[in-house]
Write a protein that holds these residues in place. Structure first.
Motif, PDB file in Angstrom:
ATOM      1  N   THR A 180     116.013  47.607  94.898  1.00 45.29           N
ATOM      2  CA  THR A 180     116.046  46.937  93.603  1.00 45.29           C
ATOM      3  C   THR A 180     117.038  45.773  93.573  1.00 45.29           C
ATOM      4  OG1 THR A 180     115.430  49.015  92.548  1.00 45.29           O
ATOM      5  CG2 THR A 180     116.338  47.322  91.127  1.00 45.29           C
ATOM      6  N   SER A 181     118.249  45.976  94.084  1.00 49.56           N
ATOM      7  CA  SER A 181     119.252  44.899  94.053  1.00 49.56           C
ATOM      8  C   SER A 181     118.801  43.698  94.875  1.00 49.56           C
ATOM      9  CB  SER A 181     120.596  45.408  94.572  1.00 49.56           C
ATOM     10  OG  SER A 181     121.114  46.384  93.709  1.00 49.56           O
ATOM     11  N   SER A 182     118.247  43.961  96.046  1.00 45.85           N
ATOM     12  CA  SER A 182     117.767  42.856  96.893  1.00 45.85           C
ATOM     13  C   SER A 182     116.655  42.094  96.201  1.00 45.85           C
ATOM     14  CB  SER A 182     117.268  43.398  98.237  1.00 45.85           C
ATOM     15  OG  SER A 182     118.325  43.953  98.974  1.00 45.85           O
ATOM     16  N   TRP A 183     115.715  42.808  95.595  1.00 47.05           N
ATOM     17  CA  TRP A 183     114.597  42.134  94.938  1.00 47.05           C
ATOM     18  C   TRP A 183     115.043  41.399  93.680  1.00 47.05           C
ATOM     19  CZ3 TRP A 183     110.514  40.386  97.098  1.00 47.05           C
ATOM     20  CH2 TRP A 183     110.060  40.988  98.271  1.00 47.05           C
ATOM     21  N   LYS A 184     116.076  41.895  92.997  1.00 46.73           N
ATOM     22  CA  LYS A 184     116.615  41.134  91.861  1.00 46.73           C
ATOM     23  C   LYS A 184     117.177  39.804  92.349  1.00 46.73           C
ATOM     24  CE  LYS A 184     117.780  44.823  88.619  1.00 46.73           C
ATOM     25  NZ  LYS A 184     118.890  45.506  87.920  1.00 46.73           N
ATOM     26  N   ALA A 185     117.891  39.839  93.473  1.00 48.14           N
ATOM     27  CA  ALA A 185     118.440  38.602  94.046  1.00 48.14           C
ATOM     28  C   ALA A 185     117.312  37.650  94.439  1.00 48.14           C
ATOM     29  CB  ALA A 185     119.315  38.929  95.252  1.00 48.14           C
ATOM     30  N   ILE A 186     116.266  38.192  95.042  1.00 49.44           N
ATOM     31  CA  ILE A 186     115.123  37.376  95.464  1.00 49.44           C
ATOM     32  C   ILE A 186     114.413  36.795  94.240  1.00 49.44           C
ATOM     33  CG2 ILE A 186     112.864  37.461  96.602  1.00 49.44           C
ATOM     34  CD1 ILE A 186     114.201  39.640  98.496  1.00 49.44           C
ATOM     35  N   GLN A 187     114.223  37.616  93.203  1.00 51.06           N
ATOM     36  CA  GLN A 187     113.593  37.126  91.975  1.00 51.06           C
ATOM     37  C   GLN A 187     114.413  36.005  91.346  1.00 51.06           C
ATOM     38  OE1 GLN A 187     113.341  40.897  89.924  1.00 51.06           O
ATOM     39  NE2 GLN A 187     111.145  41.114  90.361  1.00 51.06           N
ATOM     40  N   GLN A 196     114.071  28.384  91.967  1.00 45.73           N
ATOM     41  CA  GLN A 196     113.143  27.454  92.643  1.00 45.73           C
ATOM     42  C   GLN A 196     112.036  26.990  91.706  1.00 45.73           C
ATOM     43  OE1 GLN A 196     111.358  29.330  96.079  1.00 45.73           O
ATOM     44  NE2 GLN A 196     113.328  29.854  96.979  1.00 45.73           N
ATOM     45  N   GLY A 197     111.901  27.681  90.572  1.00 43.27           N
ATOM     46  CA  GLY A 197     110.857  27.329  89.616  1.00 43.27           C
ATOM     47  C   GLY A 197     109.504  27.958  89.906  1.00 43.27           C
ATOM     48  N   VAL A 198     109.482  29.005  90.730  1.00 42.76           N
ATOM     49  CA  VAL A 198     108.194  29.640  91.064  1.00 42.76           C
ATOM     50  C   VAL A 198     108.038  31.022  90.423  1.00 42.76           C
ATOM     51  CG1 VAL A 198     107.938  28.371  93.234  1.00 42.76           C
ATOM     52  CG2 VAL A 198     109.074  30.602  93.258  1.00 42.76           C
ATOM     53  N   TYR A 199     109.035  31.459  89.639  1.00 45.31           N
ATOM     54  CA  TYR A 199     108.996  32.798  89.034  1.00 45.31           C
ATOM     55  C   TYR A 199     109.506  32.733  87.603  1.00 45.31           C
ATOM     56  CZ  TYR A 199     109.938  37.821  88.468  1.00 45.31           C
ATOM     57  OH  TYR A 199     109.959  39.127  88.036  1.00 45.31           O
ATOM     58  N   ILE A 218     105.141  38.936  93.724  1.00 45.84           N
ATOM     59  CA  ILE A 218     104.312  38.558  94.883  1.00 45.84           C
ATOM     60  C   ILE A 218     103.754  37.146  94.693  1.00 45.84           C
ATOM     61  CG2 ILE A 218     102.268  39.138  96.252  1.00 45.84           C
ATOM     62  CD1 ILE A 218     104.653  41.095  96.545  1.00 45.84           C
ATOM     63  N   LYS A 219     103.346  36.804  93.482  1.00 43.03           N
ATOM     64  CA  LYS A 219     102.858  35.435  93.221  1.00 43.03           C
ATOM     65  C   LYS A 219     103.953  34.411  93.501  1.00 43.03           C
ATOM     66  CE  LYS A 219      99.383  36.562  89.707  1.00 43.03           C
ATOM     67  NZ  LYS A 219      99.049  36.455  88.270  1.00 43.03           N
ATOM     68  N   ALA A 220     105.180  34.729  93.092  1.00 43.74           N
ATOM     69  CA  ALA A 220     106.302  33.817  93.359  1.00 43.74           C
ATOM     70  C   ALA A 220     106.520  33.680  94.862  1.00 43.74           C
ATOM     71  CB  ALA A 220     107.567  34.330  92.677  1.00 43.74           C
ATOM     72  N   LEU A 221     106.431  34.775  95.571  1.00 42.72           N
ATOM     73  CA  LEU A 221     106.557  34.748  97.034  1.00 42.72           C
ATOM     74  C   LEU A 221     105.451  33.876  97.631  1.00 42.72           C
ATOM     75  CD1 LEU A 221     107.775  35.802  99.704  1.00 42.72           C
ATOM     76  CD2 LEU A 221     106.324  37.808  99.447  1.00 42.72           C
TER      77      LEU A 221
END
Length: 154
Positions: free
Chosen positions: A83-90, A96-99, A112-115
């Motif tokens: 969860t912490s890693s994915w919060k950082a990634i989000q 970046q403007g993709v999420y 996943i769409k942002a990725l």
């Protein structure tokens, strides 16, 4: 037949004990309170799920390191994208403007769409922006992770 006798005797004994205990409580006027019910919510006890999307521990450590280097907090650099890693990634995706979704650490369709959006412009993703972590999405994610491995020597 003996099993039935013992089973019947045990059940009768338990029932008799329950009735006697109730009578004693009523006779003495003293009631025994049940222990308090916990007020822990589901989010407090839910295990932290890990979703590496096909990355090895080595690759995931490098991704965590990369996000930490850029000021995001992925938690422990342990190679398990929780969860912490994915919060950082989000948060990085949002910057970046993709999420535009919530920063909740859940690897759902919006994450996943942002990725996929990020991978289209940087990591050779050519598929649809559909929120499904298929083979192409995972391959682009691995290319990014390999880049991170090369940077940090994991």
């Amino acid at each position: 037949m003996k099993i039935g006798f013992w089973k019947h005797s045990f059940v009768s004994g338990v029932a008799l004990f329950g009735v006697a205990a109730g009578a004693l409580v009523g006779a003495s006027g003293v009631a025994v309170a049940a222990p308090p019910v916990s007020t822990v919510t589901a989010t407090e006890v839910a295990p932290q799920s890990v979703e590496n999307l096909g990355l090895t521990v080595r690759q995931a450590k490098a991704v965590q390191h990369r996000h930490r280097e850029f000021g995001y907090d992925p938690g422990a650099i342990d190679g398990y994208l929780g969860t912490s890693s994915w919060k950082a990634i989000q948060q990085a995706f949002r910057d970046q403007g993709v999420y535009t979704g919530p920063i909740d650490g859940i690897v759902g369709p919006e994450t996943i769409k942002a990725l996929q959006r990020s991978s289209k412009s940087h990591w050779g993703y050519t598929g649809a922006i559909d929120g499904i972590a298929g083979e192409g999405t995972r391959a682009a994610w691995a290319r990014y992770a390999d880049y991170c491995v090369d940077l940090y020597g994991y």
